[in-house]
Write a protein that holds these residues in place. Structure first.
Motif, PDB file in Angstrom:
ATOM      1  N   SER A  33      -3.197   6.146  -7.695  1.00 24.15           N
ATOM      2  CA  SER A  33      -4.228   5.124  -7.909  1.00 24.15           C
ATOM      3  C   SER A  33      -3.648   3.768  -8.264  1.00 24.15           C
ATOM      4  O   SER A  33      -4.365   2.758  -8.211  1.00 24.15           O
ATOM      5  CB  SER A  33      -5.200   5.579  -9.007  1.00 24.15           C
ATOM      6  OG  SER A  33      -4.504   5.883 -10.195  1.00 24.15           O
ATOM      7  N   ASP A  34      -2.354   3.712  -8.612  1.00 27.79           N
ATOM      8  CA  ASP A  34      -1.742   2.409  -8.892  1.00 27.79           C
ATOM      9  C   ASP A  34      -1.104   1.792  -7.640  1.00 27.79           C
ATOM     10  O   ASP A  34      -0.433   0.768  -7.722  1.00 27.79           O
ATOM     11  CB  ASP A  34      -0.719   2.512 -10.024  1.00 27.79           C
ATOM     12  CG  ASP A  34       0.435   3.463  -9.715  1.00 27.79           C
ATOM     13  OD1 ASP A  34       0.432   4.083  -8.627  1.00 27.79           O
ATOM     14  OD2 ASP A  34       1.323   3.612 -10.578  1.00 27.79           O
ATOM     15  N   ILE A  36      -1.698  -0.096  -4.068  1.00 28.23           N
ATOM     16  CA  ILE A  36      -2.721  -0.928  -3.428  1.00 28.23           C
ATOM     17  C   ILE A  36      -3.208  -0.258  -2.132  1.00 28.23           C
ATOM     18  O   ILE A  36      -2.386   0.244  -1.363  1.00 28.23           O
ATOM     19  CB  ILE A  36      -2.134  -2.331  -3.122  1.00 28.23           C
ATOM     20  CG1 ILE A  36      -1.798  -3.049  -4.444  1.00 28.23           C
ATOM     21  CG2 ILE A  36      -3.108  -3.172  -2.295  1.00 28.23           C
ATOM     22  CD1 ILE A  36      -1.066  -4.368  -4.251  1.00 28.23           C
ATOM     23  N   PRO A  37      -4.532  -0.244  -1.869  1.00 30.57           N
ATOM     24  CA  PRO A  37      -5.640  -0.780  -2.665  1.00 30.57           C
ATOM     25  C   PRO A  37      -6.051   0.184  -3.787  1.00 30.57           C
ATOM     26  O   PRO A  37      -6.405   1.342  -3.518  1.00 30.57           O
ATOM     27  CB  PRO A  37      -6.761  -0.938  -1.634  1.00 30.57           C
ATOM     28  CG  PRO A  37      -6.470   0.094  -0.585  1.00 30.57           C
ATOM     29  CD  PRO A  37      -4.971   0.236  -0.530  1.00 30.57           C
ATOM     30  N   HIS A  38      -5.999  -0.300  -5.024  1.00 30.38           N
ATOM     31  CA  HIS A  38      -6.180   0.547  -6.195  1.00 30.38           C
ATOM     32  C   HIS A  38      -7.528   1.261  -6.212  1.00 30.38           C
ATOM     33  O   HIS A  38      -7.607   2.465  -6.474  1.00 30.38           O
ATOM     34  CB  HIS A  38      -6.031  -0.290  -7.475  1.00 30.38           C
ATOM     35  CG  HIS A  38      -4.750  -1.059  -7.549  1.00 30.38           C
ATOM     36  ND1 HIS A  38      -3.520  -0.456  -7.508  1.00 30.38           N
ATOM     37  CD2 HIS A  38      -4.508  -2.395  -7.668  1.00 30.38           C
ATOM     38  CE1 HIS A  38      -2.564  -1.371  -7.605  1.00 30.38           C
ATOM     39  NE2 HIS A  38      -3.145  -2.567  -7.687  1.00 30.38           N
ATOM     40  N   LYS A  39      -8.587   0.512  -5.952  1.00 35.51           N
ATOM     41  CA  LYS A  39      -9.935   1.089  -6.059  1.00 35.51           C
ATOM     42  C   LYS A  39     -10.139   2.205  -5.046  1.00 35.51           C
ATOM     43  O   LYS A  39     -10.690   3.272  -5.375  1.00 35.51           O
ATOM     44  CB  LYS A  39     -10.984  -0.009  -5.864  1.00 35.51           C
ATOM     45  CG  LYS A  39     -12.428   0.476  -5.979  1.00 35.51           C
ATOM     46  CD  LYS A  39     -13.381  -0.695  -5.772  1.00 35.51           C
ATOM     47  CE  LYS A  39     -14.821  -0.259  -5.798  1.00 35.51           C
ATOM     48  NZ  LYS A  39     -15.751  -1.398  -5.554  1.00 35.51           N
ATOM     49  N   HIS A  41      -7.858   4.108  -3.568  1.00 31.29           N
ATOM     50  CA  HIS A  41      -7.052   5.278  -3.897  1.00 31.29           C
ATOM     51  C   HIS A  41      -7.592   6.007  -5.123  1.00 31.29           C
ATOM     52  O   HIS A  41      -7.587   7.248  -5.171  1.00 31.29           O
ATOM     53  CB  HIS A  41      -5.592   4.865  -4.102  1.00 31.29           C
ATOM     54  CG  HIS A  41      -4.913   4.456  -2.835  1.00 31.29           C
ATOM     55  ND1 HIS A  41      -3.858   3.571  -2.792  1.00 31.29           N
ATOM     56  CD2 HIS A  41      -5.146   4.814  -1.534  1.00 31.29           C
ATOM     57  CE1 HIS A  41      -3.467   3.408  -1.541  1.00 31.29           C
ATOM     58  NE2 HIS A  41      -4.241   4.145  -0.762  1.00 31.29           N
TER      59      HIS A  41
END
Length: 302
Positions: A33-34, A36-39, A41
């Motif tokens: 999740s860290d 990109i794209p964070h949201k 993932h």
């Protein structure tokens, strides 16, 4: 992930160990999740991890155990199939389809995030599934390509997506039992069949007799799964199911319960369980886990 093949394990212990292995493999096959794209993932991980019965990966692993498949190839097949399944759930829950707010006991992706993110989560999980299935498996390229083709066909318009389309077009209509069965052979049965065949192909090229037996088993289990789903939708509560109960009746959808009635639907599920067992007779005790999974599908309470 290693295949859990210890014959001395009880079914419950085997299932828990396999589910834990699948969960770990799924976590590894997803972008962090860290990244990109964070949201996107983070939402993919929200949708895929920490929930569900993992019936399809269990079928992959059980079929692979029958044919002594490579553990790494099985892990990839099991995780790819679960990603396809979860992508279908994410899209199915969206307002333009079944419009549900609860899945696996928590808010659906479009509720927890937003509709655009949910759409992209489904798209990304589908792409990720084929990425992991096409990479890294210690099996011959021709058989690996057959596995990729099988998953694609089971996911598309001649499989799951086709069944979803028929389902959406059937709201409020009166379907015959044959039409209902055809719809669910695509919507639910195609991916369940793919689970069994993918697991077997991870182990060997299949002889026609083996394929016929596995097809008969998968057809019975696939229909049984949907019949039981319809029974549970009519009899269980939302807390037990982890999703909104009674939605089929509220939406005036044709189901086995609406066509056959509750008790005949339960009897049909039991007959299908027996058919699944009979299809596995040529494999003897080596198909023990597949038999136990047929029992699980029919006797589950959620």
């Amino acid at each position: 992930m290693t295949a859990v093949v210890t014959p001395g394990l009880t079914f419950g212990d085997w299932m828990q160990a396999t589910q834990a292995g699948v969960e770990s493999a799924l976590e590894q096959f997803l972008p962090a999740s860290d990244v990109i794209p964070h949201k996107l993932h983070a939402a993919m991980r929200y949708a895929l991890l920490g929930g569900g019965k993992r019936v399809r990966p269990l079928l992959v692993m059980a079929a692979g155990e029958l044919f002594e498949a490579d553990a790494a190839a099985l892990a990839r097949a099991a995780c790819a199939l679960e990603m396809i399944h979860v992508y279908s759930l994410v899209h199915d829950d969206m307002p333009c389809m079944d419009d549900d707010a609860l899945r696996r006991g928590k808010p659906t992706v479009h509720v927890a995030y937003d509709e655009a993110t949910a759409l992209l989560v489904g798209d990304a999980l589908q792409s990720q599934a084929f990425t992991i299935l096409a990479e890294g498996a210690a099996i011959p390229p021709g058989r690996q390509m057959a596995m990729v083709r099988l998953l694609a066909q089971a996911s598309g318009s001649s499989g799951m997506c086709g069944g979803q389309a028929i389902d959406l077009d059937s709201v409020g209509l009166s379907l015959s039992l044959q039409q209902l069965e055809q719809m669910h052979q695509l919507k639910t049965g195609a991916l369940l069949r793919a689970a069994v065949i993918l697991g077997a192909l991870a182990g060997k090229d299949l002889e026609p007799a083996d394929m016929a037996s596995l097809d008969a088993y998968a057809k019975a289990v696939g229909l049984a799964f949907q019949v039981v789903d319809d029974v549970l939708d009519a009899t269980a509560d939302s807390a037990t199911l982890g999703k909104t109960a009674g939605k089929d009746a509220a939406a005036n959808k044709p189901t086995y319960v609406s066509i056959l009635g509750l008790e005949p639907s339960k009897a049909l599920a039991e007959q299908l369980r027996c058919d699944a067992h009979a299809a596995l007779a040529p494999f003897g005790d080596k198909a023990r886990r597949l038999r136990e999974l047929a029992d699980l599908v029919v006797q589950r309470k959620a």
